[in-house]
Design a protein around this motif. Structure first.
Motif, PDB file in Angstrom:
ATOM      1  N   ILE A 174       6.455   3.735  -2.802  1.00  9.29           N
ATOM      2  CA  ILE A 174       7.808   3.505  -2.282  1.00  9.29           C
ATOM      3  C   ILE A 174       8.085   4.434  -1.101  1.00  9.29           C
ATOM      4  O   ILE A 174       8.599   3.998  -0.062  1.00  9.29           O
ATOM      5  CB  ILE A 174       8.855   3.685  -3.394  1.00  9.29           C
ATOM      6  N   ASN A 175       7.723   5.700  -1.225  1.00 14.69           N
ATOM      7  CA  ASN A 175       7.912   6.635  -0.108  1.00 14.69           C
ATOM      8  C   ASN A 175       7.114   6.191   1.118  1.00 14.69           C
ATOM      9  O   ASN A 175       7.602   6.261   2.249  1.00 14.69           O
ATOM     10  CB  ASN A 175       7.491   8.048  -0.510  1.00 14.69           C
ATOM     11  N   THR A 176       5.897   5.738   0.886  1.00 16.68           N
ATOM     12  CA  THR A 176       5.047   5.287   1.983  1.00 16.68           C
ATOM     13  C   THR A 176       5.612   4.022   2.604  1.00 16.68           C
ATOM     14  O   THR A 176       5.586   3.853   3.822  1.00 16.68           O
ATOM     15  CB  THR A 176       3.606   5.054   1.488  1.00 16.68           C
ATOM     16  N   ASN A 201      -1.663   9.708   2.804  1.00 17.73           N
ATOM     17  CA  ASN A 201      -1.071  10.347   1.624  1.00 17.73           C
ATOM     18  C   ASN A 201      -1.076   9.401   0.437  1.00 17.73           C
ATOM     19  O   ASN A 201      -1.370   9.803  -0.698  1.00 17.73           O
ATOM     20  CB  ASN A 201       0.350  10.814   1.917  1.00 17.73           C
ATOM     21  N   THR A 232       5.675   5.979  -7.070  1.00 23.73           N
ATOM     22  CA  THR A 232       6.651   6.762  -6.304  1.00 23.73           C
ATOM     23  C   THR A 232       6.150   6.952  -4.880  1.00 23.73           C
ATOM     24  O   THR A 232       6.903   6.777  -3.910  1.00 23.73           O
ATOM     25  CB  THR A 232       6.882   8.131  -6.976  1.00 23.73           C
ATOM     26  N   GLN A 233       4.869   7.286  -4.741  1.00 23.55           N
ATOM     27  CA  GLN A 233       4.308   7.467  -3.401  1.00 23.55           C
ATOM     28  C   GLN A 233       4.269   6.145  -2.639  1.00 23.55           C
ATOM     29  O   GLN A 233       4.495   6.115  -1.427  1.00 23.55           O
ATOM     30  CB  GLN A 233       2.911   8.071  -3.470  1.00 23.55           C
ATOM     31  N   SER A 251       1.247   8.598   6.424  1.00 25.31           N
ATOM     32  CA  SER A 251       1.845   8.096   5.176  1.00 25.31           C
ATOM     33  C   SER A 251       0.817   7.309   4.374  1.00 25.31           C
ATOM     34  O   SER A 251       0.719   7.459   3.149  1.00 25.31           O
ATOM     35  CB  SER A 251       3.059   7.216   5.485  1.00 25.31           C
ATOM     36  N   LEU A 308       8.619   3.209   2.946  1.00 26.66           N
ATOM     37  CA  LEU A 308       9.697   3.605   3.849  1.00 26.66           C
ATOM     38  C   LEU A 308       9.158   4.327   5.087  1.00 26.66           C
ATOM     39  O   LEU A 308       9.552   4.030   6.204  1.00 26.66           O
ATOM     40  CB  LEU A 308      10.712   4.459   3.117  1.00 26.66           C
ATOM     41  N   GLY A 309       8.240   5.264   4.892  1.00 25.29           N
ATOM     42  CA  GLY A 309       7.724   6.045   6.012  1.00 25.29           C
ATOM     43  C   GLY A 309       6.830   5.258   6.950  1.00 25.29           C
ATOM     44  O   GLY A 309       6.867   5.454   8.162  1.00 25.29           O
TER      45      GLY A 309
END
Length: 163
Positions: free
Chosen positions: A38-40, A18, A35-36, A15, A42-43
């Motif tokens: 926030i995704n990261t 990425n 956006t990435q 993560s 979480l991941g």
């Protein structure tokens, strides 16, 4: 892609890789670094947090600040104060995971900060919230990943079955 032997660490590391890629290649038409992020968040944070919950719940916020963690203040007087670094991580994670976030503009068309909040599951009443500059969200995540990596290499928490 090889089979992960340490799934929690692998998803966290991948993560973060990425995120670094997206940050390097971000542009007006994408990829989108916030956006990435926030995704990261979480991941890379959700599962390792569960593995270290007790240790993090014991770390006072004042000690975390001395270690370089950003100060994340509650937004409203009625918002509750996090009890520890672990509690703050839990609040941030829950707010993002439940979609309780707003993007705040810098006035020039860029996302400058995130508003993140939590609500009571039965009443829907707000219980906590904050506004965090994107740079502090990124630093918060980086410090969390560093902490997990250090704990893993120093104490082998994953091998002991804590994960």
């Amino acid at each position: 892609m090889g089979m992960p032997t340490e799934p929690l660490l692998v998803i966290m590391r991948r993560s973060m890789a990425n995120l670094a890629f997206v940050e390097t290649h971000a542009g007006p038409a994408g990829p989108y670094e916030v956006t990435q992020l926030i995704n990261t968040f979480l991941g890379a944070l959700a599962h390792p947090f569960e593995a270290m919950r007790d240790d993090l719940m014991a770390l006072p916020l004042a000690d975390a600040a001395v270690l370089g963690w950003p100060t994340i203040n509650k937004e409203r007087p009625s918002d509750r104060e996090p009890a520890s670094l672990g509690d703050l991580i839990r609040l941030m994670r829950n707010g993002m995971a439940h979609g309780n976030l707003d993007y705040l503009s810098d006035g020039k068309g860029q996302i400058h900060a995130l508003r993140v909040w939590n609500t009571h599951p039965r009443t829907g009443a707000r219980t906590w919230g904050t506004v965090v500059p994107i740079a502090d969200v990124r630093r918060f995540l980086g410090l969390f990943v560093d902490l997990i990596e250090r704990r893993h290499s120093d104490f082998g928490w994953y091998e002991r079955g804590v994960a």
